[in-house]
Design a protein around this motif. Structure first.
Motif, mmCIF file in Angstrom:
data_model
loop_
_atom_site.group_PDB
_atom_site.id
_atom_site.type_symbol
_atom_site.label_atom_id
_atom_site.label_comp_id
_atom_site.label_asym_id
_atom_site.label_seq_id
_atom_site.Cartn_x
_atom_site.Cartn_y
_atom_site.Cartn_z
ATOM 1 N N VAL A 231 30.755 42.842 31.713
ATOM 2 C CA VAL A 231 30.088 42.389 30.495
ATOM 3 C C VAL A 231 30.273 43.485 29.459
ATOM 4 N N THR A 232 30.751 43.117 28.289
ATOM 5 C CA THR A 232 31.015 44.094 27.257
ATOM 6 C C THR A 232 30.546 43.574 25.906
ATOM 7 N N GLU A 233 30.293 44.498 25.018
ATOM 8 C CA GLU A 233 29.880 44.104 23.676
ATOM 9 C C GLU A 233 31.103 43.813 22.821
ATOM 10 N N LYS A 234 30.939 42.887 21.945
ATOM 11 C CA LYS A 234 32.004 42.544 21.005
ATOM 12 C C LYS A 234 32.469 43.797 20.271
ATOM 13 N N GLY A 235 33.784 43.948 20.201
ATOM 14 C CA GLY A 235 34.364 45.089 19.509
ATOM 15 C C GLY A 235 34.744 46.253 20.420
ATOM 16 N N LYS A 236 34.241 46.239 21.654
ATOM 17 C CA LYS A 236 34.580 47.295 22.597
ATOM 18 C C LYS A 236 35.934 47.000 23.259
ATOM 19 N N ASP A 237 36.545 48.054 23.790
ATOM 20 C CA ASP A 237 37.778 47.901 24.557
ATOM 21 C C ASP A 237 37.447 47.783 26.040
ATOM 22 N N VAL A 238 38.250 47.009 26.767
ATOM 23 C CA VAL A 238 38.065 46.895 28.215
ATOM 24 C C VAL A 238 39.398 47.060 28.923
ATOM 25 N N GLU A 239 39.323 47.562 30.156
ATOM 26 C CA GLU A 239 40.498 47.680 31.008
ATOM 27 C C GLU A 239 40.237 46.948 32.315
ATOM 28 N N LEU A 240 41.166 46.099 32.682
ATOM 29 C CA LEU A 240 41.082 45.362 33.930
ATOM 30 C C LEU A 240 42.210 45.838 34.829
ATOM 31 N N ARG A 241 41.881 46.012 36.113
ATOM 32 C CA ARG A 241 42.844 46.614 37.021
ATOM 33 C C ARG A 241 43.292 45.628 38.090
ATOM 34 N N CYS A 242 44.547 45.736 38.467
ATOM 35 C CA CYS A 242 45.095 44.897 39.534
ATOM 36 C C CYS A 242 45.911 45.763 40.487
ATOM 37 N N ASP A 243 45.556 45.679 41.780
ATOM 38 C CA ASP A 243 46.333 46.323 42.841
ATOM 39 C C ASP A 243 47.085 45.241 43.598
ATOM 40 N N PRO A 244 48.386 45.146 43.429
ATOM 41 C CA PRO A 244 49.124 44.070 44.098
ATOM 42 C C PRO A 244 49.327 44.371 45.579
ATOM 43 N N ILE A 245 49.861 43.399 46.273
ATOM 44 C CA ILE A 245 50.215 43.605 47.670
ATOM 45 C C ILE A 245 51.364 44.618 47.733
ATOM 46 N N SER A 246 51.264 45.547 48.652
ATOM 47 C CA SER A 246 52.269 46.595 48.778
ATOM 48 C C SER A 246 53.654 45.994 48.996
ATOM 49 N N GLY A 247 54.626 46.478 48.209
ATOM 50 C CA GLY A 247 55.997 46.005 48.358
ATOM 51 C C GLY A 247 56.349 44.816 47.478
ATOM 52 N N HIS A 248 55.351 44.227 46.839
ATOM 53 C CA HIS A 248 55.625 43.106 45.937
ATOM 54 C C HIS A 248 56.168 43.629 44.613
ATOM 55 N N THR A 249 57.312 43.064 44.202
ATOM 56 C CA THR A 249 57.945 43.559 42.979
ATOM 57 C C THR A 249 57.513 42.786 41.737
ATOM 58 N N ALA A 250 56.971 41.597 41.926
ATOM 59 C CA ALA A 250 56.560 40.779 40.784
ATOM 60 C C ALA A 250 55.038 40.819 40.644
ATOM 61 N N LEU A 251 54.584 40.886 39.407
ATOM 62 C CA LEU A 251 53.151 40.887 39.135
ATOM 63 C C LEU A 251 52.885 40.062 37.885
ATOM 64 N N TYR A 252 51.857 39.235 37.956
ATOM 65 C CA TYR A 252 51.536 38.299 36.879
ATOM 66 C C TYR A 252 50.081 38.465 36.471
ATOM 67 N N TRP A 253 49.813 38.249 35.192
ATOM 68 C CA TRP A 253 48.448 38.145 34.686
ATOM 69 C C TRP A 253 48.268 36.776 34.029
ATOM 70 N N TYR A 254 47.093 36.185 34.304
ATOM 71 C CA TYR A 254 46.733 34.899 33.721
ATOM 72 C C TYR A 254 45.285 34.974 33.224
ATOM 73 N N ARG A 255 44.955 34.041 32.367
ATOM 74 C CA ARG A 255 43.574 33.890 31.903
ATOM 75 C C ARG A 255 43.148 32.453 32.194
ATOM 76 N N GLN A 256 41.944 32.316 32.734
ATOM 77 C CA GLN A 256 41.414 30.990 33.058
ATOM 78 C C GLN A 256 40.020 30.868 32.467
ATOM 79 N N SER A 257 39.845 29.891 31.611
ATOM 80 C CA SER A 257 38.551 29.670 30.981
ATOM 81 C C SER A 257 37.807 28.565 31.719
ATOM 82 N N LEU A 258 36.669 28.897 32.266
ATOM 83 C CA LEU A 258 35.711 27.960 32.869
ATOM 84 C C LEU A 258 36.353 26.778 33.590
ATOM 85 N N GLY A 259 37.060 27.067 34.701
ATOM 86 C CA GLY A 259 37.609 26.003 35.519
ATOM 87 C C GLY A 259 38.727 25.228 34.861
#
Lengths: 115, 109
Positions: free
Chosen positions: A12-40
């Motif tokens: 939860v963050t306040e409007k105007g602040k910066d955020v960092e989201l982290r992803c640790d993929p499966i070891s050895g996987h060369t492809a990594l994707y980011w997606y956004r999903q809004s409420l189902g």
């Protein structure tokens, strides 16, 4: 670990602040994707990393969004000057090799709420 | 650019009846197609994929999908639906894994 790990699970963050989201993929996987999903809803493509190639950033919605992948492993999605419309679940996935169309494994996501 | 379309937001079927969740694709070159499922409060899971070969692809949980080049379709099917199949289903395409909007499947007892 055995699967794709994302942190934090909730942010939860306040409007105007910066955020960092982290992803640790499966070891050895060369492809990594980011997606956004809004409420189902559907998965909005954000960015795709494949090995050492230049990432496909075509899905990033504005210049407030950026992502990097260090050493071909961990990835960080950064959202600057967050807005309320950025509230969503951010999903990360990895696959063995996107060029070989291997299946993707998803993390549990980070639920971002901008207040 | 590669894309997929899922024309139905919602599909309702009775338990025991066959189910179909539709997906059409638009690609230049060979299509690489996937189906994923998202159960309530759980992460997305891979069901099956089509890369080349047989047009009928079998996957997890009794699901299968039929690749139809002339109709540019890759519909997901199951001969007999279970209540536990109720979930959000996504079709995806390509090595950059572009997803459709999703179809919510509800199986009623």
């Amino acid at each position: 670990g055995a699967g794709v790990s994302q942190s934090p699970s909730n942010k939860v963050t306040e409007k105007g602040k910066d955020v960092e989201l982290r992803c640790d993929p499966i070891s050895g996987h060369t492809a990594l994707y980011w997606y956004r999903q809004s409420l189902g809803q559907g998965l909005e493509f954000l960015i795709y990393f494949q090995g050492n190639s230049a990432p496909d950033k075509s899905g990033l919605p504005s210049d407030r969004f950026s992502a990097e992948r260090t050493g071909g492993s961990v990835s960080t999605l950064t959202i600057q000057r967050t807005q309320q419309e950025d509230s969503a679940v951010y999903l990360c996935a990895s696959s063995l090799d996107g060029r070989q169309n291997t299946e993707a494994f998803f993390g549990q996501g980070t639920r971002l709420t901008v207040v | 650019a590669q894309s997929v379309a899922q024309p139905e937001d919602q599909v309702n079927v009775a338990e025991g009846n066959p189910l179909t969740v539709k997906c059409t694709y638009s690609v230049s070159g060979n299509p690489y197609l996937f189906w994923y499922v998202q159960y309530p409060n759980r992460g997305l899971q891979f069901l099956l994929k089509y890369i080349t070969g047989d047009n009928l692809v079998k996957g997890s949980y009794g699901f299968e999908a039929e690749f139809n080049k002339s109709q540019t379709s890759f519909h997901l099917k199951k001969p007999s639906a279970l209540v536990s199949d109720s979930a959000l289903y996504f079709c995806a395409v390509g090595n950059d894994m572009r997803f459709g909007a999703g179809t919510r499947l509800t199986v009623k007892p």
